[in-house]
Write an enzyme that holds these catalytic residues in place. Structure first.
Site, short mmCIF file in Angstrom:
data_model
loop_
_atom_site.label_atom_id
_atom_site.label_comp_id
_atom_site.label_asym_id
_atom_site.label_seq_id
_atom_site.Cartn_x
_atom_site.Cartn_y
_atom_site.Cartn_z
N LYS B 81 10.91 -10.00 3.79
CA LYS B 81 9.89 -9.81 2.74
C LYS B 81 9.67 -8.46 2.34
O LYS B 81 9.67 -7.60 3.14
CB LYS B 81 8.63 -10.50 3.34
N SER B 156 2.40 -16.73 0.46
CA SER B 156 3.27 -15.76 -0.33
C SER B 156 4.69 -15.34 -0.17
O SER B 156 5.42 -14.84 -0.77
CB SER B 156 2.36 -14.25 -0.14
N SER B 180 0.98 -17.86 4.95
CA SER B 180 1.84 -17.12 4.13
C SER B 180 3.33 -17.43 4.54
O SER B 180 4.26 -16.95 3.92
CB SER B 180 1.66 -15.77 3.68
#
Lengths: 94, 489
Positions: B81, B156, B180
């Site tokens: 990420k 996310s 997330s």
């Protein structure tokens, strides 16, 4: 309902500008969220002490473990003078 | 055996390297090709093709030499990420604010993957500063759900989940502040694990809400999650919240395979599931519980009465911490700079922050500023901390009776792009089942278990007591084997 002047105060404290044409929709969403959060008023917390929480942090010795070069530290800055961050003047001459 | 290399898991690829069925460079080529073919998913913000190709060639040699000391992750292509720093690479955190920010050092997560021979494919898309549940708040545009391109991949860590589900990486590392990792794993039909708070070092991970943020793996199966948790966990003196514990040994425990359903008690918090669930999710969940009981698990009702406040608590604590954490973005030392020449320093801050942050980030900074401002601190922040403690007590009571707590991961199926754009509150409520584990600092995992009539994945969520990742993963591996479904692709 949160008032417009409150939102403007918060925006100033946050150093964020909300564009004039977006204030109304912002205010609507903001108020809905605050209203939802007020759900917490229903929770009876009289049994819960303020300072019950114990957070265990692990601290290391205050010795150098890694070193960054000054040139590397300032490389992401838009304005650098003699390896210092340059900012707008903050002290008046008067 | 040279086709469909990208369909394999960490375990099977590692085995293939050792049996010389295929080479690291062949696997790498397959993934890089897939990344190009499926570029419309917008799963990546940045890819490291040249580095990845040359590293894979190095591993070709090592495996050819028959080296037996290579860790299981050697030569495995994994995505990160875009919230983890990788030295000399851009780290955007999905924001215009950091769109040109070059990292000065490696995050601990990156270092630990490096030490085990992982090859980083690139950085994945995410909601701006990890604030969102759909990956739509990214400055770099939304990521599409590989199952249905009209739907969101969750967030996310949506880019991470799409990179794994779309076979653009073998696995990915994401972060989870209120769901997330787990919610996008559920939306994309893969496994997502949030470890106990403090298990994985956050050094070099951009901060959002420091009392809740935790990094963890997104993978095709539970065993791959165990391998990555064992790699990432363990004390790090660069993170003050890092737990002084040795790395986990979950993979070895799973490989022994010496456990059965009758050893475990599973709690169902029906008070949390009474309303708001999609009817199809509700139905398949009830079938699941009946199935587990037949398999020999002991199913017990547990009560988590304060969890109904979880979203309200979260939207005080997380924005409050965010408003403080994001005050560092002043446009001076790093971050977006409009290159104007304002009269005052304050004007300079306002200009850069207003232009550099997106709408959702601004909303959260302002919510936090509101909750912490004079006159409101006691009513909001202190109250939230107290209700959070009530919630933690509920969990402590529940874990006296059960090993794991089972719920669906998300109350809804993956929604359409743009569907919640103008209604932030409804977006916030989509995390109602995942947030409690963050507030109570518990390890929690999402595993795919059913497919809806509209052909969308449904995930189940298991949560265990603090530091009980071994139990969590054991139960998960049974559920995966007995009720899970094979990945779509």
């Amino acid at each position: 309902m949160v008032e417009k002047k409150e939102v403007l105060k918060i925006s100033k404290l946050s150093r964020l500008l909300i564009e004039e044409n977006k204030i109304d929709s912002f205010l609507k969403n903001f108020s809905e969220i605050i209203e939802y959060i007020n759900l917490l008023d229903q929770a009876d917390t009289t049994e819960i002490g303020k300072d019950e929480e114990i957070v265990e942090y692990s601290f290391r010795d205050d010795s150098e473990i890694e070193k960054l070069e000054v040139e590397d530290v300032v490389k992401n800055s838009a304005k650098v003078e003699n390896n210092f961050f340059a900012v707008t003047k903050v002290i008046d001459e008067e | 055996m040279k086709s469909n290399l990208e369909l394999l898991t960490i375990e099977t690829i590692a085995e293939g390297f050792r049996n010389e069925d295929f080479k690291p460079s062949e696997v790498m080529e397959a993934f890089l090709e897939n990344i190009k073919v499926k570029s419309e998913l917008n799963a990546y913000i940045d890819t490291y093709e040249d580095d990845a190709v040359s590293k894979a060639a190095e591993f070709d040699k090592l495996f050819k030499e028959g080296r037996e000391d290579l860790p299981i992750l050697s030569g495995i292509p994994i995505s990160l990420k875009d919230i983890f720093l990788v030295k000399d690479k851009i780290c955007t955190c999905g924001s215009k604010m950091l769109s040109n920010y070059v990292s000065n050092y490696d995050s601990t997560v990156k270092k630990r993957l490096d030490d085990q021979g992982v090859i980083i494919l690139g950085k994945t898309n995410m909601d701006e500063f990890a604030m969102g549940s759909s990956t739509e708040t990214s400055y770099f545009g939304p990521t599409l759900n590989p199952w249905d391109h009209e739907r969101v991949p969750g967030g996310s860590s949506g880019g991470s989940a799409a990179s794994v589900a779309g076979r653009l990486a073998v696995a990915s590392i994401g972060t989870d502040t209120g769901g997330s990792i787990r919610q996008p794993a559920s939306f994309c039909g893969i496994v997502g694990l949030k470890p106990t708070y403090g298990r994985v070092s956050r050094y070099g991970m951009v901060a959002f809400s420091s009392s809740l943020d935790q990094a963890g793996p997104l993978t095709h199966n539970v065993r791959d999650s165990a391998i990555l948790l064992d790699t990432l966990s363990g004390f790090d003196n660069r993170d003050t919240t890092s737990l002084k514990l040795a790395p986990t040994k979950c993979y070895e425990a799973l490989k022994k395979n010496d456990f059965s359903p009758s050893e475990f008690k599973i709690g169902i918090p029906y008070d949390l599931l009474r309303e708001g669930l999609d009817s199809e999710i509700d139905q398949s969940f009830n079938l699941l519980v009946a199935q587990l009981e037949k398999m020999g698990f002991k199913i017990i009702d547990v009560s988590l009465p304060s969890s109904k406040y979880a979203v309200a608590i979260y939207y005080i604590i997380a924005p409050s911490e965010a408003s403080s954490n994001l005050s560092r973005y002043d446009g001076i030392r790093y971050g977006f700079n409009e290159e104007s020449t304002p009269e005052t320093l304050e004007e300079f801050y306002v200009k850069n922050r207003s232009a550099g942050f997106g709408e959702e980030v601004k909303r959260r900074i302002m919510l936090g500023t509101y909750a912490l401002s004079s006159g409101y601190y006691d009513a909001y922040y202190l109250k939230a901390i107290k209700v959070k403690r009530m919630m933690q007590k509920d969990f402590n009571e529940a874990f006296k009776k059960v090993d794991c707590i089972l719920t669906p991961t998300s109350p809804e199926l993956p929604f359409k792009l743009g569907e919640k754009k103008d209604n932030p509150l409804s977006m916030y409520l989509s995390d109602i089942l995942t947030i409690p584990a963050n507030l109570a600092e518990l390890p929690s995992i999402s595993i795919p278990f059913s497919i809806s009539s509209s052909n969308l994945p449904i995930g189940l969520q298991l949560t265990s007591n603090k530091l009980c990742e071994d139990t969590l993963l054991k139960v998960s591996s049974i559920l995966e084997r007995e009720v899970g479904f094979k990945s779509k692709t």
